[in-house]
Design an enzyme around this catalytic site. Structure first.
Site, PDB file in Angstrom:
ATOM      1  N   LYS A 126       7.794   6.308  -5.410  1.00 33.31           N
ATOM      2  CA  LYS A 126       7.004   5.352  -4.616  1.00 33.31           C
ATOM      3  C   LYS A 126       7.133   3.992  -5.269  1.00 33.31           C
ATOM      4  O   LYS A 126       7.363   3.904  -6.470  1.00 33.31           O
ATOM      5  CB  LYS A 126       5.526   5.762  -4.619  1.00 33.31           C
ATOM      6  CG  LYS A 126       4.731   5.150  -3.479  1.00 33.31           C
ATOM      7  CD  LYS A 126       4.812   6.020  -2.251  1.00 33.31           C
ATOM      8  CE  LYS A 126       4.189   5.394  -1.035  1.00 33.31           C
ATOM      9  NZ  LYS A 126       4.104   6.355   0.079  1.00 33.31           N
ATOM     10  N   ASP A 166       5.655   1.985   3.972  1.00 36.20           N
ATOM     11  CA  ASP A 166       4.286   2.493   3.767  1.00 36.20           C
ATOM     12  C   ASP A 166       3.387   1.333   4.218  1.00 36.20           C
ATOM     13  O   ASP A 166       3.837   0.492   5.013  1.00 36.20           O
ATOM     14  CB  ASP A 166       4.051   2.887   2.294  1.00 36.20           C
ATOM     15  CG  ASP A 166       2.764   3.701   2.098  1.00 36.20           C
ATOM     16  OD1 ASP A 166       2.767   4.901   2.399  1.00 36.20           O
ATOM     17  OD2 ASP A 166       1.737   3.132   1.663  1.00 36.20           O
TER      18      ASP A 166
END
Ligand code: NDP
Ligand code: 2IT
Length: 445
Positions: A126, A166
């Site tokens: 991430k 995201d």
């Protein structure tokens, strides 16, 4: 809390103090898997738990750029390469002012187990930045993305680490990031997912997380011989995940009565129909406005500063951000007759809220299972890029539905407690075993 879990959490907290979101995510997983680790000395000998909470690599870097007024701005960029036991690091990028190491480590940690559940060969990662895209011009967003990629490009690659979107990162940002990567490397590869279908993206990727969360809710409902048809749902957020959650609910005959953003919630008891949804998509994706404008346009209530959880519903889809459902919200949901929670967001429920769901024995699909549709279609985008071809909408949607079913089956296999399915336990154990066994196979690395 069992002793072994407490001891391990003390170890994690002592090593990384000041990372509450990361501790929360680790606790949820470790609490589920400790019995498996205790029964398997091979995991203990190989120190799998100690290794799995340690990112393989953490990158932090300066992102300088110049705004439209000619002023120099400095943001911080991150990429957490958490685990590559089952495939290249894979996971989104978040651009939001709240972004810090704790939040990205929690997201990367969740991603490892989520990606394992998808049945596809993807490790976990991430990244992102504390950059706030709100109120920025397209030109400013482009310059920021280019500067971000000027450092990130040397760490990623189609077989190494494949970022995607995201919060705050959608099609526009992926385009700017891809353009800069291509310029720096002089190669056109599937290094990012969420690309536009014209230049290598997969059909259904924008829809996939929301659709998947609804497919997962549908699978949960089937275990109790129920369906979403005729039910009322509350959805939080009004971004990518929330929008396509509403769209799939409409397809399945489920009425959605709320959406929200960080300023408050709109409550439309008549339900958000396709025309209203088209308005939301234009408002949020093109005009980049606030959800309150929906209430102004359609003459319904705007609950300023409120989340949707006090609104009566059968099914709830938290689709905004972490810890957006606290213990009181969860009690309110259960009291008002909510029978199913399917999480589009990552870790939207606090640990105390999760306890409320489990004690009330409602159907609770945690994020790493319920929202895995997005990364699954990202995986399918990687497959299509490798094959240098693209599949039809029908093909991708069929595969997405198959994957959500497979995730549900793994949760049932590992989470059955009599007639009750504990999806928390099921998802964590199933996700863990595949990664842990792969780590064992590959030696101490
Ligand atoms: P978007 O940026 O498209 O939308 C985010 C939405 O959530 C906006 O409505 C935003 O409101 C709201 N929101 C964000 N932060 C907060 C906050 N701190 N408090 C209240 N509201 C907030 O993001 P996505 O829809 O892509 O992501 C939503 C969630 O889904 C995240 O948890 C993400 O990690 C998760 N997720 C996303 C996937 C994807 O494919 N995109 C895949 C799997 C999970 P505002 O505009 O006011 O900030
Ligand atoms: O949390 C997530 O799974 C995502 N933001 C999507 C990740 C991806 O690589 O598509």
């Amino acid at each position: 809390m069992p002793d072994k879990v407490q001891t391990f959490m003390d170890y994690v907290k002592a090593k990384d103090p000041g990372q509450p979101e990361f501790h929360q995510a680790v606790f949820e997983v470790v609490n589920s898997i400790m019995p498996v680790v205790e029964k398997n000395p091979k995991y203990q000998r190989a120190k799998i738990l100690e290794r799995i909470v340690e990112p393989e690599r953490v990158l932090m870097f300066r992102v300088p750029w110049v705004n439209d007024k000619g002023e120099v701005q400095v943001n911080r960029g991150f990429r957490i390469e958490m685990n590559s036991a089952i495939g290249p690091y894979k996971g989104g990028l978040r651009f939001h002012p709240s972004v810090n190491l704790s939040i990205l480590k929690f997201l990367a940690f969740e991603q490892v187990f989520k990606n394992s559940l998808t049945t596809l060969p993807m490790g976990g990662g991430k990244g992102g930045s504390d950059f706030d895209p709100k109120g920025k011009s397209d030109n400013e967003v482009m310059h920021f993305c280019q500067s971000f990629m000027n450092e990130l490009f040397r760490h990623i690659g189609a077989n190494t680490d494949v970022p995607a979107g995201d919060i705050g990162v959608g099609g526009r940002e992926i385009g700017f990031l891809f353009g800069q990567y291509k310029k720096l490397r002089n190669e056109f590869t599937g290094v990012l997912t969420g690309k536009a279908p014209k230049w290598g993206g997969s059909l259904i990727r924008p829809e996939a997380t929301g659709y998947g969360a609804v497919y997962f809710a549908d699978e949960m409902m089937k275990t109790r011989k129920q369906s979403l048809n005729g039910k009322t749902a509350t959805v939080s957020g009004s971004g990518n995940v929330a929008q396509y959650t509403v769209e799939k609910c409409l397809d399945l005959g489920c009425k959605v009565v709320t959406l929200s953003d960080s300023a408050g919630t709109i409550y439309d008891p008549k339900g958000i129909d396709r025309e209203k949804l088209a308005f939301v998509m234009e408002l949020k994706n093109v005009k980049r406005g606030r959800i309150k404008e929906y209430a102004d346009k359609y003459g319904c209530q705007f609950l300023a500063g409120k989340r949707p959880w006090a609104v009566k519903c059968d099914v709830a889809f938290p689709s905004a951000t972490q810890n957006e459902v606290d213990v009181n919200d969860a009690k309110e949901l259960v009291k008002n007759g909510c029978i199913c929670v399917s999480e589009g967001a990552n870790m939207p429920s606090t640990p105390e809220a999760i306890e409320v769901y489990l004690n009330a024995k409602i159907m609770y699909g945690l994020g790493k299972a319920a929202n895995a549709g997005g990364v699954s279609v990202s995986g399918l985008e990687m497959s299509q890029n490798s094959l240098h071809l693209s599949w039809t909408r029908e093909e991708v949607d069929k595969r997405l539905q198959g994957i959500m079913k497979a995730i549900h089956e793994q949760c049932v296999e590992h989470g059955k407690e009599g007639s009750f399915i504990n999806y928390v336990k099921g998802a964590n154990i199933a996700g863990f075993i595949k990664v842990a066994d792969s780590m064992l196979d590959q030696g101490v690395v």
